[in-house]
Design a protein around this motif. Structure first.
Motif, short mmCIF file in Angstrom:
data_model
loop_
_atom_site.label_atom_id
_atom_site.label_comp_id
_atom_site.label_asym_id
_atom_site.label_seq_id
_atom_site.Cartn_x
_atom_site.Cartn_y
_atom_site.Cartn_z
N GLU A 1 -13.47 88.92 3.02
CA GLU A 1 -14.10 90.18 3.40
C GLU A 1 -13.83 90.48 4.86
N LYS A 2 -13.90 91.77 5.16
CA LYS A 2 -13.82 92.21 6.54
C LYS A 2 -14.87 93.30 6.72
N THR A 3 -15.77 93.09 7.68
CA THR A 3 -16.80 94.06 7.99
C THR A 3 -17.09 93.98 9.48
N GLN A 4 -17.38 95.09 10.08
CA GLN A 4 -17.67 95.14 11.52
C GLN A 4 -16.58 94.42 12.31
N ASN A 5 -15.33 94.57 11.88
CA ASN A 5 -14.17 93.93 12.53
C ASN A 5 -14.22 92.41 12.54
N VAL A 6 -14.97 91.83 11.62
CA VAL A 6 -15.04 90.38 11.47
C VAL A 6 -14.54 90.04 10.07
N ALA A 7 -13.61 89.10 9.96
CA ALA A 7 -13.09 88.67 8.67
C ALA A 7 -13.67 87.30 8.33
N PHE A 8 -14.02 87.10 7.05
CA PHE A 8 -14.60 85.83 6.63
C PHE A 8 -14.33 85.58 5.16
N THR A 9 -14.43 84.31 4.77
CA THR A 9 -14.24 83.88 3.39
C THR A 9 -15.53 83.22 2.92
N LYS A 10 -15.97 83.61 1.72
CA LYS A 10 -17.23 83.12 1.18
C LYS A 10 -17.17 83.16 -0.34
N PHE A 11 -18.26 82.75 -0.96
CA PHE A 11 -18.39 82.89 -2.41
C PHE A 11 -18.95 84.28 -2.71
N PRO A 12 -18.63 84.85 -3.86
CA PRO A 12 -19.18 86.17 -4.21
C PRO A 12 -20.70 86.14 -4.31
N GLY A 13 -21.31 87.21 -3.88
CA GLY A 13 -22.75 87.34 -3.92
C GLY A 13 -23.23 88.17 -2.76
N GLY A 14 -24.53 88.19 -2.54
CA GLY A 14 -25.06 88.99 -1.45
C GLY A 14 -26.57 88.93 -1.38
N GLY A 15 -27.13 89.94 -0.77
CA GLY A 15 -28.55 89.95 -0.45
C GLY A 15 -29.45 90.35 -1.59
N LEU A 16 -30.59 89.71 -1.61
CA LEU A 16 -31.65 90.04 -2.56
C LEU A 16 -32.30 91.36 -2.15
#
Length: 150
Positions: free
Chosen positions: A24-39
Motif C-alpha cells: 500500500e501507499k498512503t500519505q506518501n508512505v509505502a508499506f507491506t502488511k496483511f489484508p485488513g483494517g480498522g474496526l
C-alpha cells in the motif's frame, strides 16, 4: 484522553502454499502488511475482517482460527492512537478474482489516488519478517509460521 485503534487482519494461505500480502501507499508512505483494517463502531472483529476483505479484495472469506493479538504497546504510524491488532487465519470462500501482482509495490496499472493498494502472493517458506513493515505484522507472521510448521 488516549485513543485506541482496533485493527483486524487476515492471513490467507492458498492451495499453493502462498500467503497473501498487501502493498500500500498512503500519505506518501509505502508499506507491506496483511489484508485488513480498522474496526468500525458497533462492529465485531469477524464481521470487520469479512467487510475488509470484501472492500479490499472483493472476496468472501471464512475465519479458520485466531493467530495473534497485540501484546505490547504500538503507537500508530499515522496519528497519536495506540494500535491493537488481531490476526486470524482465513480461507477464501470463492475463487480469487482480483489482480495479483508479482513484484513488490507494483502500482503501475493503478490510478493514483490518496491510497493505493495492490496484492501479491509469496511462498510461505520465502516470506521473511523483514518484508513486512509493521511490528505487529512481523509478530503475527512469526506465530503463524510456528503454527503451520508444527
Amino acid at each position: 484522553m488516549y485513543l485506541f485503534n482496533v485493527r483486524v487482519y487476515g492471513i490467507l494461505l492458498n492451495d499453493n502454499n502462498e500467503v497473501l500480502i498487501s502493498d500500500e501507499k498512503t500519505q506518501n508512505v509505502a508499506f507491506t502488511k496483511f489484508p485488513g483494517g480498522g474496526l468500525e463502531y458497533g462492529e465485531g472483529l469477524i464481521d470487520a475482517l469479512k467487510r475488509e476483505f470484501l472492500e479490499e479484495c472483493d472476496l468472501r472469506i471464512e475465519v479458520v482460527q485466531h493467530i495473534y493479538t497485540t501484546d505490547f504497546y504500538e503507537k500508530s504510524s499515522f496519528n497519536e492512537s495506540q494500535i491493537i491488532s488481531i490476526y486470524y487465519q482465513v480461507r477464501p470462500l470463492e475463487n480469487i478474482q482480483f489482480d495479483v501482482k508479482v513484484s513488490p509495490f507494483d502500482f503501475s496499472n493503478e490510478k493514483q489516488q490518496e491510497k493505493v493498494e495492490v496484492f501479491r502472493f509469496v511462498q510461505l517458506n520465502q516470506l521473511e519478517e523483514d518484508e513486512l513493515t509493521f511490528k505487529t505484522d512481523k509478530m503475527a507472521w512469526k506465530v503463524f509460521k510456528n503454527i503451520v510448521n508444527k
